[in-house]
Design an enzyme around this catalytic site. Structure first.
Site, PDB file in Angstrom:
ATOM      1  N   ASP A  20       0.705  -1.285  -0.099  1.00 38.97           N
ATOM      2  CA  ASP A  20       0.005   0.089  -0.079  1.00 38.97           C
ATOM      3  C   ASP A  20       0.785   1.228   0.127  1.00 38.97           C
ATOM      4  O   ASP A  20       1.887   1.401   0.755  1.00 38.97           O
ATOM      5  CB  ASP A  20      -1.079  -0.054   1.237  1.00 38.97           C
ATOM      6  CG  ASP A  20      -1.645   1.148   1.286  1.00 38.97           C
ATOM      7  OD1 ASP A  20      -2.476   1.422   0.510  1.00 38.97           O
ATOM      8  OD2 ASP A  20      -1.797   2.074   2.184  1.00 38.97           O
ATOM      9  N   GLU A  60       1.139  -0.339  -4.962  1.00 45.71           N
ATOM     10  CA  GLU A  60      -0.227   0.596  -5.393  1.00 45.71           C
ATOM     11  C   GLU A  60       0.907   2.035  -5.365  1.00 45.71           C
ATOM     12  O   GLU A  60       1.208   2.356  -4.340  1.00 45.71           O
ATOM     13  CB  GLU A  60      -0.935   0.716  -4.097  1.00 45.71           C
ATOM     14  CG  GLU A  60      -2.092   1.639  -4.651  1.00 45.71           C
ATOM     15  CD  GLU A  60      -2.510   2.767  -3.448  1.00 45.71           C
ATOM     16  OE1 GLU A  60      -3.392   3.547  -3.723  1.00 45.71           O
ATOM     17  OE2 GLU A  60      -1.702   2.542  -2.402  1.00 45.71           O
TER      18      GLU A  60
END
Length: 634
Positions: free
Chosen positions: A313, A366
């Site tokens: 993330d 990401e």
């Protein structure tokens, strides 16, 4: 009786302090064992600036100074064997700092299990489990390959399905296993990606404010219960990706922050150590022991939980020192730049260690900027990830689809721009949870037009995603056209499936998955420019697109044609490389999917009429707001 036990060798300490230990979880934390015939638990924690460290729990009446840990030389590690402590016992460390008279009760950074929030103590836990996924593990490299179909169902376990008759509670790990496996199998998804299951105190963070880097959230059961869920999915042929958050952590005083009276895991300077967007701490990637901690966390989920991939993330927030900061709120690197050199080194090391130890998994970034070579190997200067989310595609495509069709002719480049960079990285096309929260509305709600047009547009969006070269990701609820924005406090709107329009949309996604998996042309060269050819990308006047997807075999070709207007196109000619019959394998306007059955009666014969620089062409009826997929040779 005094017990002198240590699970740390001098070599372990050397690797830890060097920043290259990747399995610290075997040595730090709490480990139940028997020593000289006495059952108990060995505790070990890193707190280099502590004056004293104690372990307390129900076993000593939560006496803060009842059981003192001993320092291991100058390593900064404190350890002790405590008789009589065993499976399920709750505990914390009482840390007395040598600075500022600071004393605090801390959860164990290496705990394998925790009390269920809002309680915050760690639990002694043995991770023994008998796995039954040997067949999956021996062959999963083929399922995770860049040449394999990867259709990922992104899921928040706490709100996928709930039990309304039992106070609307979430499913447990074990309850979810058969239901989720059945559904993924029915829908044809190859992978499931869980929003973070690492322990987190605030449920509303969806797991992205992690405190337990070695503990699955106890909201849904024990560590073995999560192992059962993963094992069950593997036995049903479904890969499991875990969202992992090494970018920041919450500031709760019982957790990692200010652990021993110093900024141990985080930077001391708030210009480096505080993430202003999330009011959380940023790891100090330049500290050797912090790198060992994070590398060990990543390896832990792969080693002990058989995870098939880690989606990392907020990589952009790690790469840039000025991420979401104004002038004067950040410190340049040693060369005056804004790149976080320590984070770059960490990410490269993370990827190299993962692939060295588990060559058959994937790491997925990401990353929302144009940072070069995110998914390219370290040895050519890349960050070493296997795949990267294509946030640009998501932004441009959703923006395009939100336009009323009459205006789309002026925004054609929002569809076609991606192919300029489509093979610079190994991409995943994400329609993720981030696009259906915080006032953004649901995917169906974003689509313009009346009810029929909304559903047709959403079928068209999904067709465009599945036809594009890249792996696919869809957040739960989108597949059947949930109307409401996603809420982590309630179940998906499964009741909508009583309506034909939602059931037919769901069937469309299932059939897209089926074709994506079965047609090699649609997946084998997802990350290779040889797998894509424009037929016509410039018909902006009619808002039409057409292209070919190809495999390594010259005769495996799928032609895809899109009409982004509500006007049917008759006698629309599309150039193709071969003569013969081209079968219509998918038509988003089929009645089966809620359309009006405009189409080509199952296929079209290629005529020897040159078009788009090709010797043959198809004369087609292209349905309004429709997508057609054709395959040559029957």
């Amino acid at each position: 009786m005094d017990f002198h036990v240590s699970l740390l060798s001098d070599h372990d300490l050397y690797l830890f302090n060097e920043g290259s230990h990747i399995r610290l979880y075997e040595h730090l934390g709490s480990h139940p064992m028997t020593v000289d015939g006495t059952a108990g638990t060995n505790f070990a924690v890193w707190a280099p600036d502590a004056e004293k460290v104690y372990v307390m729990g129900g076993f000593n009446g939560w006496n803060k100074t009842g059981h003192e840990l001993q320092p291991r030389g100058q390593s900064g590690i404190w350890e002790a064997f405590v008789p009589g402590v065993g499976q399920g016992d709750a505990y914390k460390y009482h840390v007395v700092s040598r600075y500022h008279r600071y004393q605090v009760d801390k959860a164990d950074p290496f705990a394998f299990h925790t009390e269920t929030p809002p309680h915050t103590a760690s639990k002694v836990w043995d991770l023994g489990y008998e796995w039954n996924d040997q067949s999956w593990m021996s062959s999963r490299g083929d399922r995770n390959s860049l040449h394999a179909p990867m259709s990922i169902y992104e899921l928040h376990l706490g709100s996928w399905r709930r039990v309304p008759e039992d106070n609307n509670r979430s499913l447990s790990y074990r309850e979810a296993a058969p239901q989720l496996a059945d559904y993924l199998e029915q829908m044809g998804f190859t992978h499931v990606e869980f929003l973070p299951l690492t322990e987190h105190p605030f449920y509303g963070s969806w797991g992205y404010q992690t405190t337990g880097y070695f503990a699955p959230t106890s909201r849904y059961g024990t560590p073995q219960d999560l192992m059962y869920l993963i094992d069950y999915l593997h036995q049903r042929g479904i890969a499991v990706i875990l969202d992992w958050v090494p970018s920041h952590f919450p500031t709760d005083d019982w957790a990692l922050g200010y652990f021993d009276g110093t900024h141990l895991y985080e930077h001391s300077d708030p210009r480096k150590g505080i993430h202003k967007d999330w009011d959380s701490y940023i790891f100090n990637y330049g500290r050797h022991e912090v790198r060992s901690f994070l590398l060990s966390s990543a390896m832990f989920w792969l080693d002990r939980y058989h995870i098939d991939g880690l989606r990392v993330d907020a990589v952009a927030s790690m790469l840039y020192l000025d991420y979401s900061r104004k002038e004067g709120e950040w410190i340049p690197n040693q060369y005056g730049g804004r790149e976080n050199l320590d984070a770059i080194d960490f990410l490269r090391r993370f990827n190299s260690e993962v692939y060295r130890n588990h060559h058959d998994v994937q790491t997925i970034a990401e990353e929302s900027t144009a940072w070069p070579m995110v998914s390219r190997p370290n040895y050519v200067g890349g960050l070493g990830f296997g795949l990267k989310w294509d946030m640009g595609w998501m932004h441009d495509t959703l923006k395009y689809m939100s336009h009323e069709p009459i205006f789309r002719t002026y925004h054609h480049n929002e569809l076609t721009f991606r192919m300029i960079y489509a093979f610079h990285e190994n991409f995943v096309l994400p329609l993720s949870h981030d696009e259906v929260v915080h006032g953004k509305g649901s995917l169906l709600g974003k689509m313009p037009g009346d009810l029929w047009q909304k559903f047709a547009n959403l079928r068209l969006l999904f067709a465009y995603m599945y036809a594009q070269p890249a792996k696919k990701l869809l957040f739960m609820g989108g597949e059947f056209g949930q109307w409401a924005e996603w809420s982590h406090e309630s179940s998906l709107e499964w009741h909508l499936l009583q309506h034909e329009s939602h059931r037919r949309l769901q069937q469309w996604v299932a059939d897209l998955n089926r074709s994506y998996r079965n047609e090699r042309a649609l997946h084998v060269l997802d990350c290779d420019p040889a797998g894509f050819d424009w037929i016509d990308g410039s018909d902006s006047q009619q808002s039409m697109l057409s292209f070919m997807r190809k495999s390594k075999n010259a005769d495996e070709i799928v032609v895809v044609v899109f009409n982004f207007t509500p006007v049917p196109r008759h006698n629309y000619r599309v150039g193709v490389p071969y003569g013969g019959y081209w079968r219509e394998i998918l038509n988003s306007d089929s009645k089966e999917y809620g359309g009006a059955d405009f189409g080509n009666a199952g296929g079209a014969e290629a005529q020897e009429i040159e078009a788009h620089g090709r010797p043959y062409s198809l004369n087609l009826i292209v349905p309004p707001l429709g997508a057609l997929f054709f395959k040559s040779g029957g």
